[in-house]
Scaffold this motif. Structure first.
Motif, short mmCIF file in Angstrom:
data_model
loop_
_atom_site.label_atom_id
_atom_site.label_comp_id
_atom_site.label_asym_id
_atom_site.label_seq_id
_atom_site.Cartn_x
_atom_site.Cartn_y
_atom_site.Cartn_z
N MET A 251 0.83 -1.20 0.00
CA MET A 251 0.00 0.00 0.00
C MET A 251 0.87 1.26 0.00
N GLN A 252 1.95 1.23 0.76
CA GLN A 252 2.85 2.39 0.80
C GLN A 252 3.52 2.59 -0.56
N LEU A 253 3.91 1.50 -1.20
CA LEU A 253 4.51 1.63 -2.53
C LEU A 253 3.50 2.22 -3.51
N LEU A 254 2.29 1.71 -3.44
CA LEU A 254 1.23 2.22 -4.31
C LEU A 254 1.04 3.73 -4.08
N CYS A 255 1.05 4.13 -2.83
CA CYS A 255 0.86 5.56 -2.51
C CYS A 255 1.95 6.42 -3.15
N LEU A 256 3.20 5.97 -3.03
CA LEU A 256 4.29 6.79 -3.54
C LEU A 256 4.26 6.87 -5.07
N ILE A 257 3.80 5.79 -5.70
CA ILE A 257 3.70 5.77 -7.16
C ILE A 257 2.54 6.64 -7.63
N ALA A 258 1.44 6.60 -6.88
CA ALA A 258 0.21 7.20 -7.41
C ALA A 258 -0.07 8.61 -6.89
N PHE B 89 8.75 18.44 0.54
CA PHE B 89 9.14 17.13 1.06
C PHE B 89 9.14 17.22 2.58
N GLU B 90 7.95 17.32 3.11
CA GLU B 90 7.79 17.46 4.56
C GLU B 90 6.74 16.47 5.02
N PRO B 91 6.85 16.06 6.30
CA PRO B 91 6.01 14.94 6.74
C PRO B 91 4.54 15.07 6.39
N ASP B 92 3.88 16.14 6.81
CA ASP B 92 2.44 16.15 6.59
C ASP B 92 2.07 16.41 5.14
N ALA B 93 2.92 17.15 4.42
CA ALA B 93 2.63 17.37 3.00
C ALA B 93 2.65 16.03 2.26
N VAL B 94 3.63 15.20 2.56
CA VAL B 94 3.73 13.89 1.90
C VAL B 94 2.59 12.98 2.37
N ARG B 95 2.35 12.98 3.67
CA ARG B 95 1.36 12.03 4.20
C ARG B 95 -0.06 12.40 3.80
N ASP B 96 -0.32 13.70 3.65
CA ASP B 96 -1.65 14.11 3.17
C ASP B 96 -1.90 13.51 1.78
N GLU B 97 -0.88 13.57 0.93
CA GLU B 97 -1.07 13.07 -0.45
C GLU B 97 -1.21 11.55 -0.46
N LYS B 98 -0.46 10.87 0.40
CA LYS B 98 -0.60 9.41 0.44
C LYS B 98 -2.00 9.01 0.91
N LEU B 99 -2.49 9.74 1.90
CA LEU B 99 -3.81 9.44 2.44
C LEU B 99 -4.88 9.55 1.34
N LYS B 100 -4.73 10.57 0.48
CA LYS B 100 -5.72 10.75 -0.59
C LYS B 100 -5.73 9.55 -1.54
N VAL B 101 -4.56 8.97 -1.76
CA VAL B 101 -4.50 7.80 -2.65
C VAL B 101 -5.30 6.66 -2.03
N ILE B 102 -5.05 6.40 -0.75
CA ILE B 102 -5.73 5.26 -0.11
C ILE B 102 -7.25 5.48 -0.14
N ARG B 103 -7.63 6.74 0.10
CA ARG B 103 -9.07 7.02 0.11
C ARG B 103 -9.69 6.94 -1.28
N ALA B 104 -8.85 7.05 -2.31
CA ALA B 104 -9.39 7.00 -3.67
C ALA B 104 -9.49 5.56 -4.20
N LEU B 105 -9.02 4.60 -3.40
CA LEU B 105 -9.07 3.20 -3.87
C LEU B 105 -10.51 2.71 -3.95
N ASP B 106 -10.86 2.09 -5.06
CA ASP B 106 -12.19 1.50 -5.19
C ASP B 106 -12.25 0.19 -4.40
N PRO B 107 -13.44 -0.21 -3.98
CA PRO B 107 -13.57 -1.56 -3.42
C PRO B 107 -13.15 -2.56 -4.50
N VAL B 108 -12.60 -3.69 -4.09
CA VAL B 108 -12.10 -4.63 -5.10
C VAL B 108 -13.13 -5.72 -5.37
N ASP B 109 -13.33 -5.99 -6.64
CA ASP B 109 -14.21 -7.07 -7.05
C ASP B 109 -13.56 -8.40 -6.65
N PRO B 110 -14.30 -9.31 -5.98
CA PRO B 110 -13.68 -10.58 -5.57
C PRO B 110 -13.04 -11.32 -6.74
#
Ligand code: BG6
Length: 478
Positions: free
Chosen positions: A237-244, A251-272
């Motif tokens: 998940m962390q790799l995905l965040c940095l790529i996406a 390059f500061e903690p919360d600036a980077v982490r805010d963007e990573k959080l948006k990636v995780i929240r943008a993930l669609d539910p996965v079809d089984p």
């Protein structure tokens, strides 16, 4: 560059992680001249030991886990002299007054919770009770950070009772890997890639973390976790965040982490149907997964492949394929950004159609390759071939690149420096569980079973089909 003087307490100081990773990493930093005069490293655990016995324990750990790392005897003597040990009962009162007395005034204090998550709360509480929780205090916690959203929230709450978020360092050691940080340098330090880094130009992205090891004596933990909880929810998940992620403003903690959080929240539910789970079979002397975990009924996966989508402007329409597994053909971790074909080919059909692929190799042979298409040399007309522009770091950067600190060295020093950029924030971890939970719940409800796969393979054949049916294929695991 030496950091400021600090006291570092390793709870679980005689445990496996301390022995394999934390203590050898600290020694290497000592040899690199990074430990300031007066630093103290204090092992704290339930075992009865004194300073001298702890020093023997650490010497043995270094011999076993530091390979052929060269060091001078005086470095070893110097390092041992800053090591101490206190017997501490995480759930009682023993040792706490002594530990508090050992702390030196006005300096950074880092407490590394290298223990199971059930002790996070009790340790935090006792640090507070015994006067060790002030603004100079930092807490380092390891995964597993919970086993679902509920337990992760509970852990966050128990830490937040006594510490601010900026004092809590949640380790995901993948973020400390050299190439993973390089991913940010490549994306945000070059003009070349970012304009193409979106669904208009990128066909798909694949992330593979293949291991050859099995569950390595951790059967009890692993069988309750499986590849989804052990690897996907955090490292992949962390790799995905940095790529996406979108470019952070700094390059500061919360600036980077805010963007990573948006990636995780943008993930669609996965079809089984977009998930393949596997369990390794026995091979020769090597036991099967079921034998390794001593649970013949287990339905836990030691391999998983999934296809994901992100609902945002940049990535709508570009699938992300992730896979990770144990006992696979090779230890090989990489991220491949596969670009689309050119919109039209000016060459004959026999020239073939080609794609650029940017490969970021995390391990082994850390480096980056860019496949570019050129004319095949010779008189045979216009035939095209793909050749890699290869930037293996040790070749490109010389011996310095071989000296790259291991993930733990970097991360522990970042704690002392007070830099949280490479650590997960509480809301990120919760968002990752919020995405993971329904997937796991689905398996449980349906009683899904993992498919067997051969030790030394690339996982179950169905994982190959996951890409084939989209007209794509996994890169070889080698
Ligand atoms: C750990 C997992 O977090 O990462 C292990 O619990 C896994 O199961 C390990 O083997 C992989 O780390 P690395 O650095 O060897 O790729």
């Amino acid at each position: 560059i030496p950091v400021e003087a600090f006291d570092l307490v390793v709870f679980g100081g005689t445990g496996d992680l301390a022995r394999r990773k934390i203590l050898p990493a600290l020694f290497r930093r000592y040899c690199a001249g990074q430990m300031p005069e007066g630093a103290q490293i204090i092992g704290a655990a339930r075992s009865e030991m004194d300073d001298a016995q702890f020093r023997v324990f650490v010497t043995e750990a270094i011999a076993e886990f530091n390979g052929d790392f060269p060091y001078k005897d005086e470095d070893m003597q110097g390092f041992l002299s800053i090591l101490f040990y206190i017997t501490v009962d995480a759930l009682g009162d023993r040792g706490w007054t002594e530990l508090a007395a050992k702390m030196q005034a006005d300096r950074v204090r880092a407490f590394y919770f290298s223990v199971g998550p059930s002790l996070f709360g009790p340790l935090a509480e006792r640090l507070h009770t015994y006067g060790m929780a002030d603004m100079n205090t930092r807490i380092v916690v390891e995964k597993p950070f919970g086993r679902d959203l509920e337990t992760a929230k509970e852990l966050n709450r128990s830490l937040a009772d006594h510490f601010d978020e900026h004092q809590v360092y949640r380790i995901d050691h993948y973020l400390g890997k050299e190439t993973v940080q390089n991913l940010m340098a490549i994306r945000f330090g070059n003009m070349l890639f970012e304009p193409l880094w979106n669904s208009q130009y990128v066909d798909h992205i694949q992330i593979t973390v293949a291991e050859t090891v099995g569950v390595q004596g951790r059967g009890e933990y692993y069988d309750r976790a499986g590849a989804m909880r052990d690897m996907v929810q955090n490292h992949l998940m962390q790799l995905l965040c940095l790529i996406a992620m979108e470019p952070p403003s700094r390059f500061e903690p919360d600036a980077v982490r805010d963007e990573k959080l948006k990636v995780i929240r943008a993930l669609d539910p996965v079809d089984p149907g977009d998930i393949v789970r596997g369990q390794y079979r026995a091979e020769g002397e090597r036991q099967s997964y079921l034998e390794d975990v001593e649970n013949p009924q287990s339905t836990t996966e030691s391999f998983i492949a999934l296809k994901l989508h992100l609902s945002n402007w940049r990535w709508a329409g570009t699938p992300f394929y992730l896979r990770t597994g144990k006992r696979m053909r090779a230890r090989s971790s990489e991220i491949a950004v596969v670009f689309k074909e050119t919109p039209h080919s000016i060459f004959d059909e026999e020239a073939g159609r080609h794609r650029n692929i940017l490969t970021i190799r995390l391990q082994p042979n850390e480096g980056i390759d860019l496949d570019v298409t050129i004319k095949e040399p010779g008189p045979g007309g216009m035939r095209l071939v793909d050749v890699p522009l290869d930037m293996t770091f040790t070749e490109a950067l010389g011996p310095d690149a071989e000296q790259v600190p291991d993930a733990y060295e970097r991360l522990i020093m970042d704690v002392v420096r007070g830099n949280q950029t490479l650590f997960m924030r509480g809301d990120e971890v919760e968002a990752a569980w919020a995405w993971t939970d329904p997937i796991i719940a689905g398996w449980e409800e349906r009683g899904d079973k993992p498919l067997p796969y051969d030790t030394g393979s690339s996982g179950p054949v169905d994982a190959l089909a996951l890409m084939h049916r989209d007209g794509r294929r996994w890169r070889e695991v080698r």
